[in-house]
Motif scaffolding. Structure first.
Motif, short mmCIF file in Angstrom:
data_model
loop_
_atom_site.label_atom_id
_atom_site.label_comp_id
_atom_site.label_asym_id
_atom_site.label_seq_id
_atom_site.Cartn_x
_atom_site.Cartn_y
_atom_site.Cartn_z
N UNK A 18 -28.03 2.66 13.80
CA UNK A 18 -26.89 3.11 14.61
C UNK A 18 -27.23 2.98 16.10
N UNK A 19 -28.43 3.42 16.45
CA UNK A 19 -28.89 3.40 17.83
C UNK A 19 -28.96 1.96 18.36
N UNK A 20 -29.53 1.06 17.55
CA UNK A 20 -29.63 -0.34 17.96
C UNK A 20 -28.24 -0.95 18.13
N UNK A 21 -27.30 -0.55 17.26
CA UNK A 21 -25.93 -1.04 17.37
C UNK A 21 -25.27 -0.59 18.67
N UNK A 22 -25.51 0.67 19.04
CA UNK A 22 -24.93 1.17 20.30
C UNK A 22 -25.54 0.43 21.49
N UNK A 23 -26.85 0.18 21.44
CA UNK A 23 -27.51 -0.55 22.54
C UNK A 23 -27.01 -1.99 22.61
N UNK A 24 -26.94 -2.67 21.46
CA UNK A 24 -26.54 -4.08 21.44
C UNK A 24 -25.11 -4.26 21.92
N UNK A 25 -24.25 -3.31 21.58
CA UNK A 25 -22.84 -3.44 21.93
C UNK A 25 -22.55 -3.03 23.38
N UNK A 26 -23.53 -2.45 24.04
CA UNK A 26 -23.32 -1.99 25.42
C UNK A 26 -22.72 -0.61 25.50
N UNK A 27 -22.50 0.03 24.33
CA UNK A 27 -21.80 1.32 24.32
C UNK A 27 -22.69 2.50 24.70
N UNK A 28 -24.02 2.25 24.83
CA UNK A 28 -24.90 3.31 25.33
C UNK A 28 -24.78 3.43 26.85
N UNK A 29 -24.00 2.51 27.44
CA UNK A 29 -23.80 2.49 28.89
C UNK A 29 -22.44 3.09 29.25
N UNK A 30 -22.42 4.31 29.83
CA UNK A 30 -21.15 4.97 30.13
C UNK A 30 -20.22 4.13 31.01
N UNK A 31 -20.80 3.36 31.92
CA UNK A 31 -19.98 2.56 32.82
C UNK A 31 -19.15 1.53 32.05
N UNK A 32 -19.73 1.02 30.95
CA UNK A 32 -19.00 0.04 30.13
C UNK A 32 -17.90 0.73 29.31
N UNK A 33 -18.19 1.95 28.85
CA UNK A 33 -17.17 2.72 28.11
C UNK A 33 -16.01 3.06 29.04
N UNK A 34 -16.33 3.46 30.29
CA UNK A 34 -15.27 3.79 31.25
C UNK A 34 -14.47 2.53 31.61
N UNK A 35 -15.13 1.37 31.56
CA UNK A 35 -14.41 0.11 31.79
C UNK A 35 -13.35 -0.14 30.73
N UNK B 7 -15.42 -10.92 33.25
CA UNK B 7 -16.87 -10.89 33.53
C UNK B 7 -17.58 -9.79 32.76
N UNK B 8 -16.87 -8.66 32.56
CA UNK B 8 -17.50 -7.53 31.87
C UNK B 8 -17.34 -7.62 30.36
N UNK B 9 -16.27 -8.30 29.91
CA UNK B 9 -15.95 -8.37 28.48
C UNK B 9 -17.04 -9.14 27.72
N UNK B 10 -17.62 -8.47 26.70
CA UNK B 10 -18.70 -9.09 25.92
C UNK B 10 -18.30 -9.08 24.44
N UNK B 11 -17.39 -9.99 24.04
CA UNK B 11 -16.84 -9.91 22.67
C UNK B 11 -17.88 -10.05 21.57
N UNK B 12 -18.84 -10.97 21.73
CA UNK B 12 -19.76 -11.24 20.61
C UNK B 12 -20.77 -10.13 20.42
N UNK B 13 -21.36 -9.65 21.53
CA UNK B 13 -22.32 -8.54 21.37
C UNK B 13 -21.60 -7.26 20.94
#
Lengths: 150, 145
Positions: A18-35, B7-13
């Motif tokens: 689960x943890x690796x999935x959150x890291x790989x997807x970028x979801x462990x980064x709040x700035x990306x979630x807020x995006x 630029x921020x969108x990362x569909x595959x990852x």
């Protein structure tokens, strides 16, 4: 190996993946979630695809387990009781709680999983958030216990 | 009109990471027979129910250990936290209380609940997504962030 020991290991493995999935997807980064939550700005749809990827894998297996559960006598592959939620009512705590959660999520960009993963990564601000989140959970526990004893 | 941030969108990852999250829920379901809902697993630790504490602890340790395993092979992805300390405390309290009253968060309702086609989880997901969108609109665009 004793069954419950095996269940400790499988739960650890699940948490790790689960943890690796959150890291790989970028979801462990709040700035990306807020995006993702910022629809009116320039929008990053990534979170929607994370959900799609997760549900795409989860849905067929959850449906299979739901259908086969009785045949398996309610037991998992390692003999643990399968416990799935049974409630179907939409009540006030569900709605109000979800709204309160959503406000907190929008304020910092953290939900529980990413907060714990970012804490594991050593981010000091994530530690602060997680401590406050645990306090909130503890308050809920105390309040619901008091309610239950009345 | 919605403008996509290409630029921020990362569909595959996003899809691949999402599939890993799905795999984690499948592991916990098939082996432990439990729902991989983080708020329930962590918040449930306060109750110390018999037989439920050990696996909850090791699952949480797995979450915490993920970054160390990742860092053994790769540099960790960025973790950018804009919120200041007071805001983090307020947000953390709201997330802790809200997810427990709602019996679930993004993982329990959003991933597992929708995979179970649960009407409760659909309502919860629409509510916290809606509240999240609205909160970010207010803080970034009305108050000017």
């Amino acid at each position: 190996m004793h069954q419950s020991k095996l269940s400790l290991i499988s739960a650890f493995a699940a948490g790790l993946v689960f943890s690796l999935g959150l890291l790989a997807s970028g979801m462990a980064n709040p700035e990306k979630v807020l995006g993702f939550l910022d629809l009116a700005g320039v929008w990053d749809p990534s979170l929607a695809l994370v959900m799609a990827g997760a549900i795409g894998v989860g849905l067929p297996v959850f449906q299979l387990v739901g259908a086969r559960r009785e045949k398996w006598r309610g037991l998992s592959l390692i003999g643990e009781n399968i416990q799935l939620p049974t409630r179907r009512d939409i009540d006030r705590p569900l709605v109000i709680g979800s709204l309160v959660f959503g406000i907190g999520w929008g304020l910092a960009g953290f939900c529980p999983g990413p907060a714990i993963v970012a804490t594991g990564a050593g981010a000091i601000k994530a530690v602060i958030f997680t401590a406050a989140m645990l306090a909130g959970m503890g308050i809920f526990h105390l309040l619901s216990r008091r309610q239950a004893s009345v | 009109m919605i403008t996509i941030d290409w630029n921020a969108f990362t569909p595959w990852s996003a899809l691949a990471g999402g599939a890993l999250i799905g795999l984690a829920t499948v592991i916990l379901l098939l082996l432990n027979g439990r729902i991989a809902g983080i708020s329930g697993i962590v918040g449930g630790l306060f109750g110390r129910a018999a037989g439920e504490t050990g696996w909850r602890l090791t699952f949480t340790l797995g979450l915490l250990a993920g970054p160390a395993l990742w860092a053994a092979f790769h540099t960790l992805p960025p973790i950018q936290i804009e919120a200041d300390y007071p805001l983090l405390v307020v947000a953390g309290l709201l997330v802790g209380l809200g997810t427990r009253y709602a019996s679930g968060c993004t993982s329990g309702h959003g991933v597992c609940g929708l995979s179970r086609l649960s009407p409760r989880s659909l309502v919860a997901t629409l509510m916290f997504m809606g509240a999240g969108f609205t909160t970010v609109y207010v803080t970034r665009h009305l108050l000017g962030g």
